[in-house]
Scaffold this active site. Structure first.
Site, PDB file in Angstrom:
ATOM      1  N   ASN A 132     -13.422 -48.404  -6.764  1.00 48.95           N
ATOM      2  CA  ASN A 132     -12.984 -47.407  -5.786  1.00 48.95           C
ATOM      3  C   ASN A 132     -14.055 -46.314  -5.671  1.00 48.95           C
ATOM      4  O   ASN A 132     -14.373 -45.649  -6.661  1.00 48.95           O
ATOM      5  CB  ASN A 132     -11.639 -46.832  -6.247  1.00 48.95           C
ATOM      6  N   ASP A 184     -14.033 -43.607  -3.653  1.00 50.77           N
ATOM      7  CA  ASP A 184     -13.556 -42.365  -3.024  1.00 50.77           C
ATOM      8  C   ASP A 184     -14.233 -41.106  -3.553  1.00 50.77           C
ATOM      9  O   ASP A 184     -14.529 -40.183  -2.805  1.00 50.77           O
ATOM     10  CB  ASP A 184     -12.049 -42.193  -3.265  1.00 50.77           C
ATOM     11  N   HIS A 185     -14.443 -41.081  -4.878  1.00 55.10           N
ATOM     12  CA  HIS A 185     -14.909 -39.811  -5.448  1.00 55.10           C
ATOM     13  C   HIS A 185     -16.398 -39.563  -5.254  1.00 55.10           C
ATOM     14  O   HIS A 185     -16.875 -38.461  -5.519  1.00 55.10           O
ATOM     15  CB  HIS A 185     -14.434 -39.678  -6.892  1.00 55.10           C
ATOM     16  N   HIS A 244      -9.519 -45.248  -0.279  1.00 62.31           N
ATOM     17  CA  HIS A 244      -8.235 -44.718   0.191  1.00 62.31           C
ATOM     18  C   HIS A 244      -8.508 -43.721   1.317  1.00 62.31           C
ATOM     19  O   HIS A 244      -9.039 -42.646   1.064  1.00 62.31           O
ATOM     20  CB  HIS A 244      -7.545 -44.031  -1.000  1.00 62.31           C
ATOM     21  N   GLU A 251      -6.779 -48.727   0.857  1.00 62.89           N
ATOM     22  CA  GLU A 251      -5.507 -48.142   0.425  1.00 62.89           C
ATOM     23  C   GLU A 251      -5.074 -47.161   1.492  1.00 62.89           C
ATOM     24  O   GLU A 251      -5.888 -46.363   1.971  1.00 62.89           O
ATOM     25  CB  GLU A 251      -5.681 -47.379  -0.888  1.00 62.89           C
ATOM     26  N   THR A 292      -3.653 -36.691  -6.925  1.00 65.88           N
ATOM     27  CA  THR A 292      -3.974 -38.100  -6.746  1.00 65.88           C
ATOM     28  C   THR A 292      -2.648 -38.826  -6.558  1.00 65.88           C
ATOM     29  O   THR A 292      -1.590 -38.208  -6.676  1.00 65.88           O
ATOM     30  CB  THR A 292      -4.756 -38.649  -7.965  1.00 65.88           C
ATOM     31  N   THR A 293      -2.692 -40.133  -6.257  1.00 68.16           N
ATOM     32  CA  THR A 293      -1.453 -40.884  -6.079  1.00 68.16           C
ATOM     33  C   THR A 293      -0.637 -40.781  -7.373  1.00 68.16           C
ATOM     34  O   THR A 293      -1.114 -41.162  -8.428  1.00 68.16           O
ATOM     35  CB  THR A 293      -1.776 -42.359  -5.760  1.00 68.16           C
ATOM     36  N   GLU A 305       0.116 -54.338  -6.574  1.00 69.93           N
ATOM     37  CA  GLU A 305      -0.752 -53.667  -7.550  1.00 69.93           C
ATOM     38  C   GLU A 305       0.150 -52.817  -8.430  1.00 69.93           C
ATOM     39  O   GLU A 305       0.875 -51.947  -7.931  1.00 69.93           O
ATOM     40  CB  GLU A 305      -1.800 -52.804  -6.838  1.00 69.93           C
ATOM     41  N   HIS A 341      -5.117 -47.485 -11.743  1.00 69.16           N
ATOM     42  CA  HIS A 341      -4.888 -46.031 -11.827  1.00 69.16           C
ATOM     43  C   HIS A 341      -5.064 -45.542 -13.255  1.00 69.16           C
ATOM     44  O   HIS A 341      -4.370 -46.004 -14.161  1.00 69.16           O
ATOM     45  CB  HIS A 341      -3.519 -45.593 -11.301  1.00 69.16           C
ATOM     46  N   GLY A 382     -11.568 -46.321 -10.181  1.00 70.27           N
ATOM     47  CA  GLY A 382     -12.435 -45.407  -9.446  1.00 70.27           C
ATOM     48  C   GLY A 382     -12.875 -44.186 -10.224  1.00 70.27           C
ATOM     49  O   GLY A 382     -14.023 -44.076 -10.648  1.00 70.27           O
ATOM     50  N   HIS A 383     -11.962 -43.254 -10.436  1.00 69.51           N
ATOM     51  CA  HIS A 383     -12.323 -41.927 -10.926  1.00 69.51           C
ATOM     52  C   HIS A 383     -13.162 -41.977 -12.202  1.00 69.51           C
ATOM     53  O   HIS A 383     -14.197 -41.310 -12.307  1.00 69.51           O
ATOM     54  CB  HIS A 383     -11.043 -41.101 -11.141  1.00 69.51           C
TER      55      HIS A 383
HETATM   56  N1  PXP Z   1      -5.203 -48.190  -7.238  1.00 64.95           N
HETATM   57  C1  PXP Z   1      -4.581 -47.370  -6.360  1.00 64.95           C
HETATM   58  C2  PXP Z   1      -3.511 -47.940  -5.497  1.00 64.95           C
HETATM   59  C3  PXP Z   1      -4.945 -46.014  -6.250  1.00 64.95           C
HETATM   60  O1  PXP Z   1      -4.309 -45.207  -5.367  1.00 64.95           O
HETATM   61  C4  PXP Z   1      -6.009 -45.534  -7.045  1.00 64.95           C
HETATM   62  C5  PXP Z   1      -6.457 -44.120  -6.894  1.00 64.95           C
HETATM   63  O2  PXP Z   1      -6.941 -43.920  -5.598  1.00 64.95           O
HETATM   64  C6  PXP Z   1      -6.639 -46.438  -7.921  1.00 64.95           C
HETATM   65  C7  PXP Z   1      -6.196 -47.765  -8.018  1.00 64.95           C
HETATM   66  C8  PXP Z   1      -7.773 -46.014  -8.788  1.00 64.95           C
HETATM   67  O3  PXP Z   1      -7.356 -45.051  -9.699  1.00 64.95           O
HETATM   68  P1  PXP Z   1      -8.427 -44.274 -10.545  1.00 64.95           P
HETATM   69  O4  PXP Z   1      -9.267 -43.499  -9.575  1.00 64.95           O
HETATM   70  O5  PXP Z   1      -7.611 -43.406 -11.436  1.00 64.95           O
HETATM   71  O6  PXP Z   1      -9.234 -45.299 -11.291  1.00 64.95           O
END
Ligand code: PXP
Length: 256
Positions: A10, A12-13, A46, A73, A103-104, A154, A193, A215-216
């Site tokens: 992921n 995103d960050h 996302h 996402e 975050t989610t 997921e 997550h 991701g993070h």
């Molecule tokens: N899966 C989903 C559905 C998510 O919403 C996220 C966070 O955007 C992740 C995985 C990845 O989570 P993390 O960034 O904590 O690794």
């Protein structure tokens, strides 16, 4: 022989850091290309309703700039549905979204929203997009996913990631039981997550799980060791968790 587990990175960050100053650096597409080089099997992003990390332009650029499958996402809204149908990513993962959250925060209440989700799932499926639901490792939610006829779920690993000791052990059991139930219903199981080098192996060791989305932690760790090394180390731990002879694997494949 246990099947290889896939890693969705992921990005995103990378956009979060870019957005802190505006402009174009660092570029999420470049990060996605590097992730592919480092052994990612897919790219996850996302597009939030408030566009706090990736933007619509990023999505366009990702579509053109990567060869790996894209997992988008998104919230189950009309606006997002329209965007997904226009872009036709490989997969869409429907997630709950609250503007005020950092975050989610948890899984989608698929069981409580069957009627709202059904037409969205059907339209995405009709466009040949693989639909996944981000849900809690919970029997009711899995049965709702089955009723919605999605090919993938997921499992939310956020509670597992935030737990310690007995709670950690019971969260892991909850995830394992949920993964087994979903697999028995012919649903492909992903998870994600809050996964880190420290907590990924017990999850990756679950044979029923086909893919992890992370991701993070990977982007944060990239600050210290570089993105490629950060992803390669995660890949290594995931593969080690699946290896039949773990010690032999660890000795033979020491990462960077
Ligand atoms: N899966 C989903 C559905 C998510 O919403 C996220 C966070 O955007 C992740 C995985 C990845 O989570 P993390 O960034 O904590 O690794």
């Amino acid at each position: 022989m246990t099947k290889r587990i896939r890693l969705g990175v992921n990005i995103d960050h990378v956009a979060t850091i870019r957005n802190a100053r505006g402009g174009e650096h660092p570029d999420p597409v470049r990060a996605a290309q590097l992730a592919a080089h480092a052994g990612a099997d897919g790219i996850t992003t996302h597009l939030r309703e408030d566009r706090r990390h990736i933007s619509d332009d990023d999505l366009n650029n990702l579509e053109k700039g990567i060869t790996l499958p894209l997992n988008l996402e998104m919230a189950a809204t009309e606006e997002m549905l329209e965007i997904a149908l226009q872009h036709r990513p490989h997969a869409v993962c429907l997630v709950p979204e609250k503007r005020e959250e950092q975050t989610t925060e948890g899984g989608l209440d698929a069981a409580g929203q069957i009627n709202t989700l059904k037409p969205i799932v059907e339209k995405l499926t009709a466009a040949s997009i693989r639909v996944s639901l981000f849900i809690e490792p919970d029997e009711t939610q899995i049965k709702a996913a089955k009723a919605l006829n999605v090919p993938v779920i997921e499992l939310h690993t956020g509670h597992y990631a935030n737990s310690v000791n007995e709670e950690l052990a019971s969260e892991l059991i909850r995830i394992e039981q949920a993964a087994k139930l979903a697999k028995s219903l012919n649903i492909e199981v992903h998870a994600g997550h809050g996964l880190t080098y420290e907590n990924v192996m017990p999850i990756a060791a679950l044979d029923e799980i086909a893919e992890l989305n992370i991701g993070h932690f990977l982007i944060g760790e990239a600050i210290f060791i570089g993105l490629e090394a950060s992803i390669k180390r995660m890949r290594y731990l995931m593969d080690a968790a699946r290896a039949e002879d773990k010690l032999d694997f660890l000795v033979k494949h020491i990462p960077l």
